[in-house]
Write a protein that holds these residues in place. Sequence first.
Motif: not given
Length: 334
Positions: A177-183, A201-222
Motif C-alpha cells: 500500500x503506497x500513500x503518495x505525498x504532494x500529489x 503535480x504528483x511530486x511524491x510519485x515522481x520522486x518514487x519513480x526515480x528512487x524506489x523505497x527498496x533497491x531493485x523493487x518491482x511489482x506485477x501491477x499497480x
Amino acid sequence: MRKLLYIFLFSLLWQGCKEKKPVVTEYVSPAPQFCEDSAYAYVAAQCAFGPRVMNTAAHDSCGDYIAQKFSSFGATVYDQYADSKLYDGTAIKMRNIIAAFNPDAPARIIISGHWDSRPWADYDNDSAYHRTPIDGANDGASSIGVMLELARQLHQDAAEKGDSSFFALRPSLGIDFICWDAEDCGTPSFEAHGENHESTWCLGSQYWSGKHHVDGYTARYGINLDMVGNANSIFFRETISMLYAPSVVDKVWAAAHRIGYGKFFSYEDGGAVTDDHVQVNRSGIPCIDVIATDTNSGGFPVTWHTMNDNMKYISKETLKAVGQTMLEVMWTEQ
C-alpha cells in the motif's frame, strides 16, 4: 406394437430432456466483506487533523497516524522522505508512506493513493476561498481510508485463519500500500495562465519513480485509487490506464461486475488524467487509475478542489463498491 412402444419411450426421453433446466450457480466470492463503516471512520480521522497541506503540523500528524495504523495491522512500514519544491519555488518536505505485507515475497501488487490535500480551493464557486486549503475528504482521504480497511482485513484474516490465511495460501505474493505525498499541490488555476504545468503535480510519485523505497523493487501491477468516496461516482476506463495496462483494467472491472458493482465500474472509456499512476508506469510497472467521474456533471466530482470536499459528501456505498472490488482482486490473484 413394438414400433409404437419405441415411439412412446423416445417421447418420454425427449420430454425429460426438454424439461430439464440448466442449473444456475450464483458466484460466491472468496473475499471477506469490506467494512464501509470502518473505511468511513478512517476517512474522518484523517480530516480531523485539518487540511493535510505540505509543511504544516496537520500534515505531519496525519502522516504519523497513517503509518501507525498500517504498522498496527502488521505491515512493514517504509518512510520515504524527500525534499521538493512547489510551482512557485517554495521548499517542501515530502513523505511517501509504504506499507508492505509479506515484504519478502518476490511477486508484488501495488494499491496506492495520495494522502495530502489541496492547498487551494481554486475551483470553489466563491473566489474568496480560492487560496484556502481544503479538507480533501474525497480527494485524498477516501483512498487512504479504503487502503487502511484493506490492510485491517489482511491482518484480521491472518489472526482468524492462521495457516489458511491470505498469505499462507499465497506465500510468494506480497501487497504494497503506497500513500503518495504532494500529489495535489500542482499549479493552482489562478496562476496557470492556460499553461501546462504537469510536472508540478504528483511530486511524491515522481520522486518514487526515480528512487524506489527498496533497491531493485518491482511489482506485477499497480492500482491507484483517487477520489473514491463521493456519492454519485462512476469509474470509467481511464485513457493512460488503457494504454499502459489494459489487462489490469480488465481484471479490476471484471471483478467489480462479478460481485455486483457494475453500476460503479463502467466499460465506457474516460479521458486521460495526470495522476500518480503515470509515474508508476514511467518506472516500468503497469498501473491503472481508478478515478471518479460525477454521474450528473460528467466531469470530476462536484466537490473537486472546493471547500465542499468534506465528510458531508462521503458515501459509504461508494467506499464499499471500491473496497469490495479491491478485496475481490486481491483474493482471486494467483
